[in-house]
Design an enzyme around this catalytic site. Sequence first.
Site, PDB file in Angstrom:
ATOM      1  N   THR A  15       0.870  -1.177   0.000  1.00  0.00           N
ATOM      2  CA  THR A  15       0.000   0.000   0.000  1.00  0.00           C
ATOM      3  C   THR A  15       0.905   1.223   0.000  1.00  0.00           C
ATOM      4  OG1 THR A  15      -1.525   1.372   1.271  1.00  0.00           O
ATOM      5  CG2 THR A  15      -0.282  -0.227   2.512  1.00  0.00           C
ATOM      6  N   ASP A  17       0.066   4.061   0.859  1.00  0.00           N
ATOM      7  CA  ASP A  17      -0.294   4.922   1.989  1.00  0.00           C
ATOM      8  C   ASP A  17       0.594   4.686   3.203  1.00  0.00           C
ATOM      9  OD1 ASP A  17      -2.256   5.940   0.432  1.00  0.00           O
ATOM     10  OD2 ASP A  17      -3.939   5.077   1.531  1.00  0.00           O
ATOM     11  N   LYS A  54       4.754  35.200  -3.771  1.00  0.00           N
ATOM     12  CA  LYS A  54       3.416  35.785  -3.739  1.00  0.00           C
ATOM     13  C   LYS A  54       2.288  34.759  -3.656  1.00  0.00           C
ATOM     14  CE  LYS A  54       3.256  36.202  -8.816  1.00  0.00           C
ATOM     15  NZ  LYS A  54       3.034  37.137  -9.939  1.00  0.00           N
ATOM     16  N   TYR A  55       2.623  33.471  -3.523  1.00  0.00           N
ATOM     17  CA  TYR A  55       1.560  32.465  -3.487  1.00  0.00           C
ATOM     18  C   TYR A  55       1.689  31.561  -2.263  1.00  0.00           C
ATOM     19  CZ  TYR A  55       0.666  33.652  -8.377  1.00  0.00           C
ATOM     20  OH  TYR A  55       0.375  34.317  -9.539  1.00  0.00           O
ATOM     21  N   MET A  62      -2.157  12.018  -1.064  1.00  0.00           N
ATOM     22  CA  MET A  62      -2.862  10.761  -0.847  1.00  0.00           C
ATOM     23  C   MET A  62      -2.613  10.233   0.565  1.00  0.00           C
ATOM     24  SD  MET A  62      -2.677   8.579  -4.398  1.00  0.00           S
ATOM     25  CE  MET A  62      -4.081   7.564  -3.932  1.00  0.00           C
ATOM     26  N   GLY A  63      -3.584   9.471   1.042  1.00  0.00           N
ATOM     27  CA  GLY A  63      -3.505   8.907   2.380  1.00  0.00           C
ATOM     28  C   GLY A  63      -4.772   9.181   3.146  1.00  0.00           C
ATOM     29  N   GLY A 238       2.218   9.784  -8.069  1.00  0.00           N
ATOM     30  CA  GLY A 238       3.163   9.058  -7.223  1.00  0.00           C
ATOM     31  C   GLY A 238       3.008   7.557  -7.289  1.00  0.00           C
TER      32      GLY A 238
END
Length: 366
Positions: A15, A17, A54-55, A62-63, A238
């Site tokens: 997995t 995760d 500026k952002y 995921m998870g 990923g």
Amino acid sequence: MQKQCGIQVIGCPKTIDGDLKNSMIETSFGFDTACKVYSELIGNIQRDANSAKKYWHFIRLMGRSASHIALECALQSQPNICIISEEVEAKNMTLAQIVDQIVDVIVARAEAGLNFGTILIPEGLIEFIPAMKRLIRELNDMLANNEEFVALDTDDEKRQYVKGMLSAESRELYRSLPKGIARQLTMDRDPHGNVQVSLIETEKLLIEMVAKKLATMKGEGKYKGKFSALNHFFGYEGRCAIPSNFDADYCYSIGITATQLIAAGKTGYMALVQNLTAPAAEWKAGGVPITMMMNMEKRNGKIKPVIQKALVDLNGAPFKYLEAHRAEWANSDTSYIYPGPIQYYGPSEVCDQPTRTLMLEKGEQI
């Protein structure tokens, strides 16, 4: 084997995760690759953020059932904020408290002239917020096979109907949500009538609530910065990547181990490889009966044996490392790490390293 079917069953710990691990299984394969790919993307975003200045980037990873990916990516890239779902649940935090924590960092950085940053958000965050969990449970009970609700014509009528049926606490929370998120909670449901939590765009929810809070503070003269946010979700980028050297070696070893278990006549076993922070030549192979990893849990109204998902250990070394450094990372514009792409050729310390999570769990330095 009990029924003499002539079939052997051997499991492999898979997995991305990272929530399939225990005292016997150190990590699941795929986790290292996914985290390295995500960390490269996060590092790229941080380089751009530190250049454009500026952002604010809200990045959902995921998870759903655990925050291992978010934690590992934070250890690799050192973002300004990393939310850990298990910590939110343990501290009984509300959605408003999460927003306040983010706002506090944004305001502090703005005062230092840093109107930018990165925030990592685990996919399953919503389900770990106790008040949200209660709201979702109430909505599931209320709207399952509810023909009266379905017969209503407009979204506004349905929203008013829901507010009239909720408990006082859940009603207040529901009222505070952006309309788009509230609609997702009531309209987008699976075939069983339950909320499709995985479809909720948590990063957009937090952006909207943070922006609203900052606008209020600006009106009160408590915030003088500029807030521009971009949202991201990293998922299949990923889990579909070419494997890292670590995962390639690990899977090769797991495959050989599973074959040996079959040759030995075993069934109902999980193949495992241990000592994974050492060079591959020093890894130790073996197997464990799957029944040893199972707990009895209620599923669909029936008690069934299941392998328990491993959550982030808030007393473990990986989380403690994050906890010890989060204030430094929050306020700095020089803490970012840009991991770059996965390296396949070169020194072993560059190409073959396991996750930082695994290294910290084994007491090694990162």
